[in-house]
Design an enzyme around this catalytic site. Structure first.
Site, mmCIF file in Angstrom:
data_model
loop_
_atom_site.group_PDB
_atom_site.id
_atom_site.type_symbol
_atom_site.label_atom_id
_atom_site.label_comp_id
_atom_site.label_asym_id
_atom_site.label_seq_id
_atom_site.Cartn_x
_atom_site.Cartn_y
_atom_site.Cartn_z
ATOM 1 N N ASP A 1 0.831 -1.203 0.000
ATOM 2 C CA ASP A 1 0.000 0.000 0.000
ATOM 3 C C ASP A 1 0.868 1.257 0.000
ATOM 4 O O ASP A 1 1.942 1.279 0.604
ATOM 5 C CB ASP A 1 -0.894 -0.008 1.243
ATOM 6 C CG ASP A 1 -2.076 0.935 1.115
ATOM 7 O OD1 ASP A 1 -2.339 1.400 -0.011
ATOM 8 O OD2 ASP A 1 -2.722 1.214 2.134
ATOM 9 N N GLY A 2 0.387 2.300 -0.677
ATOM 10 C CA GLY A 2 1.043 3.597 -0.594
ATOM 11 C C GLY A 2 1.755 4.064 -1.845
ATOM 12 O O GLY A 2 2.439 5.095 -1.813
ATOM 13 N N ARG B 1 1.846 -4.894 6.245
ATOM 14 C CA ARG B 1 1.089 -3.883 5.507
ATOM 15 C C ARG B 1 1.824 -2.563 5.606
ATOM 16 O O ARG B 1 2.197 -2.118 6.693
ATOM 17 C CB ARG B 1 -0.327 -3.723 6.044
ATOM 18 C CG ARG B 1 -1.057 -2.595 5.304
ATOM 19 C CD ARG B 1 -2.522 -2.775 5.210
ATOM 20 N NE ARG B 1 -3.070 -1.808 4.237
ATOM 21 C CZ ARG B 1 -4.249 -1.890 3.693
ATOM 22 N NH1 ARG B 1 -5.037 -2.918 3.966
ATOM 23 N NH2 ARG B 1 -4.674 -0.982 2.837
ATOM 24 N N ARG C 1 0.643 9.121 -10.235
ATOM 25 C CA ARG C 1 0.478 7.854 -9.530
ATOM 26 C C ARG C 1 1.189 6.717 -10.255
ATOM 27 O O ARG C 1 1.707 5.788 -9.612
ATOM 28 C CB ARG C 1 -1.008 7.512 -9.403
ATOM 29 C CG ARG C 1 -1.773 8.402 -8.439
ATOM 30 C CD ARG C 1 -3.253 8.056 -8.440
ATOM 31 N NE ARG C 1 -3.493 6.673 -8.041
ATOM 32 C CZ ARG C 1 -3.612 6.279 -6.771
ATOM 33 N NH1 ARG C 1 -3.479 7.145 -5.783
ATOM 34 N NH2 ARG C 1 -3.861 5.011 -6.497
ATOM 35 N N TRP D 1 2.998 7.884 -2.134
ATOM 36 C CA TRP D 1 4.436 8.086 -2.339
ATOM 37 C C TRP D 1 4.659 9.039 -3.513
ATOM 38 O O TRP D 1 5.474 9.966 -3.428
ATOM 39 C CB TRP D 1 5.097 6.738 -2.599
ATOM 40 C CG TRP D 1 6.571 6.769 -2.827
ATOM 41 C CD1 TRP D 1 7.572 6.657 -1.892
ATOM 42 C CD2 TRP D 1 7.239 6.895 -4.089
ATOM 43 N NE1 TRP D 1 8.802 6.718 -2.486
ATOM 44 C CE2 TRP D 1 8.627 6.861 -3.845
ATOM 45 C CE3 TRP D 1 6.800 7.040 -5.409
ATOM 46 C CZ2 TRP D 1 9.577 6.963 -4.855
ATOM 47 C CZ3 TRP D 1 7.739 7.145 -6.417
ATOM 48 C CH2 TRP D 1 9.107 7.103 -6.139
ATOM 49 N N THR E 1 -10.044 -7.395 -6.505
ATOM 50 C CA THR E 1 -11.266 -7.305 -7.301
ATOM 51 C C THR E 1 -11.897 -5.922 -7.182
ATOM 52 O O THR E 1 -12.605 -5.477 -8.093
ATOM 53 C CB THR E 1 -12.276 -8.377 -6.844
ATOM 54 O OG1 THR E 1 -12.428 -8.317 -5.416
ATOM 55 C CG2 THR E 1 -11.816 -9.769 -7.225
ATOM 56 N N GLU E 2 -11.623 -5.237 -6.081
ATOM 57 C CA GLU E 2 -12.153 -3.884 -5.885
ATOM 58 C C GLU E 2 -11.375 -2.823 -6.667
ATOM 59 O O GLU E 2 -11.877 -1.713 -6.883
ATOM 60 C CB GLU E 2 -12.146 -3.524 -4.401
ATOM 61 C CG GLU E 2 -13.114 -4.323 -3.532
ATOM 62 C CD GLU E 2 -12.583 -5.683 -3.134
ATOM 63 O OE1 GLU E 2 -13.362 -6.492 -2.607
ATOM 64 O OE2 GLU E 2 -11.377 -5.945 -3.360
ATOM 65 N N ASN E 3 -10.158 -3.159 -7.095
ATOM 66 C CA ASN E 3 -9.333 -2.175 -7.792
ATOM 67 C C ASN E 3 -9.859 -1.810 -9.177
ATOM 68 O O ASN E 3 -9.422 -0.814 -9.769
ATOM 69 C CB ASN E 3 -7.886 -2.665 -7.911
ATOM 70 C CG ASN E 3 -7.119 -2.612 -6.611
ATOM 71 O OD1 ASN E 3 -6.166 -3.357 -6.409
ATOM 72 N ND2 ASN E 3 -7.521 -1.723 -5.702
ATOM 73 N N HIS F 1 3.537 3.397 -9.018
ATOM 74 C CA HIS F 1 3.346 1.976 -9.312
ATOM 75 C C HIS F 1 4.630 1.358 -9.872
ATOM 76 O O HIS F 1 4.968 0.216 -9.522
ATOM 77 C CB HIS F 1 2.195 1.786 -10.297
ATOM 78 C CG HIS F 1 0.848 2.134 -9.725
ATOM 79 N ND1 HIS F 1 0.437 1.684 -8.491
ATOM 80 C CD2 HIS F 1 -0.177 2.893 -10.224
ATOM 81 C CE1 HIS F 1 -0.786 2.141 -8.246
ATOM 82 N NE2 HIS F 1 -1.175 2.882 -9.274
ATOM 83 N N ARG G 1 -11.088 1.797 -9.819
ATOM 84 C CA ARG G 1 -10.186 2.937 -10.011
ATOM 85 C C ARG G 1 -10.369 3.517 -11.417
ATOM 86 O O ARG G 1 -10.955 2.878 -12.294
ATOM 87 C CB ARG G 1 -8.737 2.489 -9.799
ATOM 88 C CG ARG G 1 -8.439 2.083 -8.370
ATOM 89 C CD ARG G 1 -6.963 1.825 -8.158
ATOM 90 N NE ARG G 1 -6.678 1.506 -6.766
ATOM 91 C CZ ARG G 1 -5.450 1.363 -6.274
ATOM 92 N NH1 ARG G 1 -4.394 1.508 -7.069
ATOM 93 N NH2 ARG G 1 -5.275 1.070 -4.996
#
Length: 265
Positions: free
Chosen positions: A35-36, A203, A48, A40, A81-83, A52, A86
């Site tokens: 995460d982050g 995490r 973003r 960052w 699955t929630e990504n 990545h 985005r």
């Protein structure tokens, strides 16, 4: 300092870990919620997508360290699955990034004897990425180095539902007596079947939740949360996580041995 650990082939492997860590008390399996990346990048005035890319380098670094130190398995939460909710351009970038990284790194993974598996609803991924995943899985399936599990299009609840559906289908066909279903038969239907459960969950970026990740498998894992954003996760951060892990008394639902002795006296 060296540690002798067994690879999947059963042969001992001599590994080095940082001074002060007990090489015989390292976790066998580490899971990471990376995460982050976005935070960052934002802190540096960057897109973003740059975050990545930096996150990929952090994952490569972490895999190498875990392998060198004798940790048997690393599971990374790459895309949930929630990504999919985005922005479309970010999702498309991530899918392309996954493909390019896998193409670029596959030869190195094979050379280092890494066994890679992708866990999740892989049919929901772009066809080109699906083909690369199949190639990587088949190429490394017999490797006896670290097990590298990449959770891609993965959701913990969905995994549990699918496992339950498989057992129900077997029972409906008459192939399985429902009264004989136990934890072992349920685990055999999970995406992680054949892998030991994580001993340690890390995490990054200070968030304190598991975000639908390995809901069954993390039942007894120790949890380490660091404020370090994932792109900055390095040898120092991993070492701190392992020191934290080794400071714990793992009870698996029982009593601390000292407390148990006190109660029995």
């Amino acid at each position: 300092m060296s540690r002798r650990s067994a690879t999947s082939s059963g042969h001992p492997k001599v590994c080095a870990c940082p001074s002060g860590l007990d090489p015989y008390r390292l976790p066998n399996h580490v899971a990471v919620i990376m995460d982050g990346n976005g935070r960052w990048a934002k802190a540096r005035g960057l897109p973003r997508m740059v975050g990545h890319r930096a996150g990929v380098e952090a994952l490569k670094r972490t895999l190498r360290l875990c392998s060198d130190w004798g940790i048997g398995a690393l599971t990374a939460y790459a895309f949930s699955t929630e990504n999919w909710s985005r922005p479309g351009d970010e999702v498309n970038f991530l899918m392309t990034l996954f493909e390019r990284v896998l193409q670029r790194e596959l030869e190195s993974l094979e050379r280092e004897k890494v066994r890679i598996r992708f866990l999740g609803d892989l049919e929901g991924l772009p066809s080109g990425l699906q083909e690369l995943i199949s190639e990587a899985t088949e190429l490394t399936v017999r490797n006896n180095g670290i097990h590298f599990n990449v959770c891609t299009n993965y959701g913990g609840r969905r995994e549990l539902v699918l496992a339950a559906q498989k057992l129900a289908q077997r029972a409906a066909r008459g192939d399985l007596d429902p009264t004989l279903i136990d934890e072992n038969s349920f685990e055999a239907e999970l995406l992680t079947a054949g892998e030991v459960d994580p001993d340690l969950l890390i995490r990054t970026s200070g968030e304190r939740r598991i975000s639908n990740f390995l809901l069954w498998q993390l039942a007894y894992a120790e949890i380490h949360v660091t404020d370090v954003c994932w792109p900055d996760f390095d040898e120092v951060a991993l070492t701190k996580a392992l020191f934290d892990y080794q400071s714990r008394c793992r009870r698996f639902g029982g009593l601390d041995p000292i407390a148990a002795n006190h109660l029995g006296s």
